[in-house]
Write an enzyme that holds these catalytic residues in place. Sequence first.
Site, PDB file in Angstrom:
ATOM      1  N   ASP A  59      -0.609   4.232   0.673  1.00 40.03           N
ATOM      2  CA  ASP A  59      -1.239   5.262   1.962  1.00 40.03           C
ATOM      3  C   ASP A  59      -0.580   4.917   3.137  1.00 40.03           C
ATOM      4  OD1 ASP A  59      -2.469   2.561   1.768  1.00 40.03           O
ATOM      5  OD2 ASP A  59      -4.091   3.590   3.163  1.00 40.03           O
ATOM      6  N   GLU A  91       4.349  -5.921   4.309  1.00 37.63           N
ATOM      7  CA  GLU A  91       4.122  -5.347   5.549  1.00 37.63           C
ATOM      8  C   GLU A  91       5.365  -5.395   6.524  1.00 37.63           C
ATOM      9  OE1 GLU A  91       1.615  -3.686   6.859  1.00 37.63           O
ATOM     10  OE2 GLU A  91       0.281  -3.933   5.263  1.00 37.63           O
ATOM     11  N   HIS A 150       0.769  -1.262  -0.024  1.00 30.61           N
ATOM     12  CA  HIS A 150      -0.106   0.053  -0.052  1.00 30.61           C
ATOM     13  C   HIS A 150       0.742   1.262   0.123  1.00 30.61           C
ATOM     14  CE1 HIS A 150       0.477   0.715   4.420  1.00 30.61           C
ATOM     15  NE2 HIS A 150       0.574  -0.512   4.594  1.00 30.61           N
ATOM     16  N   ASP A 176       6.188   1.527   6.945  1.00 30.58           N
ATOM     17  CA  ASP A 176       4.927   1.040   6.731  1.00 30.58           C
ATOM     18  C   ASP A 176       4.436   1.827   5.658  1.00 30.58           C
ATOM     19  OD1 ASP A 176       2.543  -0.504   6.992  1.00 30.58           O
ATOM     20  OD2 ASP A 176       2.070   0.568   8.845  1.00 30.58           O
ATOM     21  N   GLU A 186      -5.258   0.966   2.205  1.00 30.81           N
ATOM     22  CA  GLU A 186      -4.827  -0.129   3.219  1.00 30.81           C
ATOM     23  C   GLU A 186      -5.040   0.489   4.619  1.00 30.81           C
ATOM     24  OE1 GLU A 186      -2.945  -3.059   6.102  1.00 30.81           O
ATOM     25  OE2 GLU A 186      -2.439  -0.911   5.785  1.00 30.81           O
ATOM     26  N   GLU A 187      -4.631   1.571   4.860  1.00 32.05           N
ATOM     27  CA  GLU A 187      -4.654   2.162   6.343  1.00 32.05           C
ATOM     28  C   GLU A 187      -6.194   2.794   6.522  1.00 32.05           C
ATOM     29  OE1 GLU A 187      -2.571   1.625   8.235  1.00 32.05           O
ATOM     30  OE2 GLU A 187      -0.434   1.804   7.393  1.00 32.05           O
ATOM     31  N   HIS A 200       3.416   3.846  12.465  1.00 33.49           N
ATOM     32  CA  HIS A 200       2.287   4.798  13.200  1.00 33.49           C
ATOM     33  C   HIS A 200       2.685   5.502  14.215  1.00 33.49           C
ATOM     34  CE1 HIS A 200      -1.266   1.855  11.503  1.00 33.49           C
ATOM     35  NE2 HIS A 200      -0.292   1.927  10.477  1.00 33.49           N
TER      36      HIS A 200
END
Length: 388
Positions: free
Chosen positions: A80, A174, A78, A111, A145-146, A360
């Site tokens: 995003d 991931e 991903h 990520d 995805e997020e 994150h």
Amino acid sequence: MPATRLLAEQLIARPSVTPLDAGCIEMIAARLAPLGFVNEIIDSGPDTFRVRNLWSKRPAAHAGQARAAIKTIVFAGHTDVVPTGPLEQWSSDPFAPTERDGKLYGRGASDMKTSIAAFVVAVEELIVAQPNAPLHIAFLLTSDEEGPAVDGTVVVCNVLKARGERLDYCIVGEPTSVERTGDMIKNGRRGTLSGKLTVKGIQGHIAYPHLARNPIHDLAPAFAELVAIEWDRGNAFFPPTSWQVSNIHGGTGASNIIPGSVVVDFNFRFSTESTPESLQQRVEAVLQKHGLEYELKWTLGGLPFLTTPGDLVTAVQAAIHAETGLETELSTTGGTSDGRFIAQICPQVIELGPPNASIHKIDEHIALADIEPLKNIYRRVLENLAAA
């Protein structure tokens, strides 16, 4: 600057906060096209939440084999990223990739923009070295995805399924590692099933309980039973299924009112030993046993998937050991990923990426020493599968 780091920095510099792609997919597609990849942009979702998806595939040369016998490997990920949080708490601009103390800082560094860069460069190196490698190679990238994950990978998988597209192997980038890249990979994930339970009572004055019915009191015995249930015992790859309550809300805020209802949010993280249907039936049987008046809305966030040791796991383990000397650990812990959608159309799916300690978080980063080994592992996996 090594090609992988350069591309990672170019991607990090694009503020692709979910569901925005900010041009990342176009950048990757432009890089893949000269290698013989056929790019297909698949947009989905409303205009206010438009999601960009890429399906890009490079057919293999016949290489002396029947085309139907050549396997397809997909690199999935991903573009995003999650929101930055308070900018003033970052040590540097989250969208200005910055080297500091042997680390590369920026939102998406772990990520998972570095993984995407490593995918691309690994494929470039393989094609230069083995232009006729007997592998169909594909990329599946999304900008959802997020976020809700309803207009991203699942949409592409549905398109591929409708076409009858055959996928054999998939690596999702991931961040799965703990201390060093390659020390842990995910060969499966638990499923997630959520419920919103509303138990109804009769509101009344707390001094006259005989004129009301307290739904919190009614629910308590059923609650105790649900907490004590052994849903399953897991298996060699999964821990036992877990049932957890996340929110309870009842009452008006006044201390002298019996509430008319109580609302409970709960979630199952379940193994392949249970099914959504079996868990739903067992919960509702308990609620009915206790004579509750209730409404229950279910949301299936994803089914569990498991890739048992086979061609892909063997190729990945060998690649990691050759590059790092590590004996990688197979794991199914953690949350969900887009692997849950891909596993519905691809029999062998694993997740492999850099350490996840900073994902994150404020000042997300990746160690510079992890970047080239990650790219080399991906390339070695391709080489192992091509030679199989």
